[in-house]
Write an enzyme that holds these catalytic residues in place. Structure first.
Site, short mmCIF file in Angstrom:
data_model
loop_
_atom_site.label_atom_id
_atom_site.label_comp_id
_atom_site.label_asym_id
_atom_site.label_seq_id
_atom_site.Cartn_x
_atom_site.Cartn_y
_atom_site.Cartn_z
N LYS A 2 28.40 26.41 43.24
CA LYS A 2 27.26 26.48 44.16
C LYS A 2 27.43 27.66 45.11
CE LYS A 2 27.15 21.77 43.12
NZ LYS A 2 26.01 21.71 42.30
N ASP A 18 34.15 15.32 49.33
CA ASP A 18 33.58 16.12 48.24
C ASP A 18 32.68 17.16 48.93
OD1 ASP A 18 32.07 17.22 46.24
OD2 ASP A 18 31.25 15.33 45.48
N TRP A 71 25.91 11.54 44.56
CA TRP A 71 27.25 12.04 44.25
C TRP A 71 28.32 11.12 44.81
CZ3 TRP A 71 27.47 14.59 40.15
CH2 TRP A 71 26.43 15.41 39.77
N1 PMP Z 1 29.59 16.45 43.87
C1 PMP Z 1 28.51 17.11 44.29
C2 PMP Z 1 28.14 17.04 45.73
C3 PMP Z 1 27.75 17.86 43.39
O1 PMP Z 1 26.67 18.52 43.80
C4 PMP Z 1 28.15 17.91 42.04
C5 PMP Z 1 27.40 18.75 41.01
N2 PMP Z 1 26.14 19.04 41.24
C6 PMP Z 1 29.26 17.19 41.64
C7 PMP Z 1 29.96 16.48 42.58
C8 PMP Z 1 29.71 17.20 40.22
O2 PMP Z 1 30.28 18.43 39.99
P1 PMP Z 1 30.74 18.93 38.56
O3 PMP Z 1 29.50 19.15 37.76
O4 PMP Z 1 31.47 20.19 38.89
O5 PMP Z 1 31.61 17.89 37.97
#
Ligand code: PMP
Length: 424
Positions: A258, A234, A162
């Site tokens: 989550k 994030d 991520w």
């Molecule tokens: N950052 C993290 C730590 C994530 O776990 C996720 C999604 N699993 C995202 C960003 C991306 O999120 P989104 O699908 O809401 O764009």
């Protein structure tokens, strides 16, 4: 239709169909004749949801859901939403059907914000914004809002998939650089803070507080060494799982799906002095000022998702706040990691112990991929679902967010011990 008054909204649909056996209704369960909807109006206005006592834990839904997100939500929240779905607090409308500028939704979003502020002790120096586009959109929004132009440096700690995605997106809108990477170590560790090569000229330092795929979580946060003192995180996969000193951050962002709600809403907590200097090319929807000036109501927000987040925040406060929630999370994760570590190498968690995530627990079986498949298939049969590791890393991953009951983790560890005993 007398029976309808004692049924759930779902079974009401069946009643309506049964009362109007038109061929189209029979062929397409989604198409309800409009007249039938009117007939059942009285019943709909006074829904009788399954009583909370009849479903006391997530397990009573038949499964424990270990998905990484969208993920399990507190059953009590789902039941409250169910009870209010058709007639929101006497309005005669669902919250999905009413104006986002009306008094009901206005109260809901304000309550959600004030409860979130209470939970995280968000100081007045920070805005709370309810946004759209997922955390992925924030990968662009952060540099667009914080860097005056694309030549401005920014530091990224790349500790997993991520933060790598965040870094790559930020390169389009800033001179983003990798200040530390865990790639060589297969993203199983975090840096000693002194090892992060921070550029004093960087506009911000970006981290991912919990890597959802690799299961690596910060227990403390690095000090930004840049002049503006901006740390960006994030927090998508550990948001509201424990107390956080918000004042240490310039920007915190998190997709809701989550720990705090359904997908569709992304929460950003932004230091007020960082709002209002976005790059001129910034789309209006990505400019924090747009949303700060309009209390997250510049355009139509994801009303239902925000409402559910509000219910989750109420639930977290009722549990005693995030310090209590953290204790429960530490206990749940503890028994799972203990089981892995006590398995004599049968189960392997590759993550360095000091940074193991309380939210996402990845592990493999030393016996290999076929056994992992068997493990996941048998667990699924036992009602423990969505345990497959992310497609990029394989293995098993148990996501045990706030709403995963202790009983779910206890059931998983009992199953793990039994599986090992049966397949030595
Ligand atoms: N950052 C993290 C730590 C994530 O776990 C996720 C999604 N699993 C995202 C960003 C991306 O999120 P989104 O699908 O809401 O764009």
């Amino acid at each position: 239709m007398a029976a309808a008054t004692t049924t759930t909204p779902n079974s009401l649909l069946l009643h309506r169909r049964a009362a109007n056996p038109s061929p189209s209704a029979a062929a397409s369960p989604l198409l309800l004749p409009t007249r039938a909807a009117r007939i059942s109006c009285t019943a709909v206005a006074t829904p009788t949801p399954s009583s909370p006592s009849s479903l006391s834990a997530a397990g009573d839904r038949g499964v424990y859901n270990f998905a990484a997100g969208p993920a399990t939500l507190p059953l009590s929240v789902l039941q409250k939403a169910q009870a209010e779905l058709v007639d929101y607090r006497g309005s005669g409308m669902s919250i999905m059907e009413m104006s986002h500028r009306g008094k009901e939704f206005d109260a809901a979003i304000k309550k959600a914000e004030s409860d979130l502020r209470a939970l995280l002790a968000v100081p007045d120096t920070h805005e709370v914004l309810f946004l759209q586009g997922g955390a992925t959109t924030q990968f662009a929004a952060v540099p667009l809002n914080l860097c005056a132009d694309p030549s401005v440096p920014a530091d990224f700690v790349v500790s997993g998939s991520w933060s790598d995605k965040a870094f790559k997106e930020a390169k389009k809108f800033s001179a983003a650089a990798v200040a530390w990477s865990g790639k060589e170590g297969k993203y199983t560790a975090l840096p000693r803070f002194d090892d992060i090569k921070q550029n004093p000229e960087a506009r911000f330092l970006h981290i991912c507080s919990n890597e959802t795929i690799h299961g690596v979580e910060y227990k403390d946060y690095p000090e930004p060494k840049n002049k503006s003192g901006i740390l960006v995180a994030d927090m998508s996969s550990n948001f509201c799982s424990k107390p956080v000193d918000v004042s240490r951050f310039g920007v915190i962002y998190a997709g809701a799906q989550k720990n705090v709600g359904p997908s569709g809403v992304t929460i950003a907590i932004v230091r007020k002095d960082l709002v209002g200097d976005a790059q001129p090319i910034t789309p209006v929807m990505l400019d924090y000022k747009t949303h700060a000036d309009n209390a997250s109501l510049y355009n139509t927000p994801p009303c239902f998702a925000i409402y559910i987040c509000g219910l989750v925040f109420e639930d977290l406060l009722a549990q005693g706040g995030l310090a209590e929630v953290e204790k429960k999370n530490a206990h749940k994760a503890g028994i799972l990691y203990d089981t892995i570590d006590a398995s004599g190498g049968y189960y392997i968690c590759p993550v360095e112990k000091s940074v193991r995530s309380l939210m996402n627990v990845p592990f493999t079986l030393a016996k290999g991929g076929d056994f992992e498949k068997q493990f996941i298939a048998e667990a699924t049969k036992e009602g423990m679902v969505q345990l497959k590791g992310h497609r990029s890393v394989g293995g098993v991953r148990a996501s045990i967010y706030n709403a995963m009951p202790l009983a779910g983790v206890e059931k998983l560890v009992a199953f793990m011990k039994d599986f090992q005993a049966r397949n030595p």
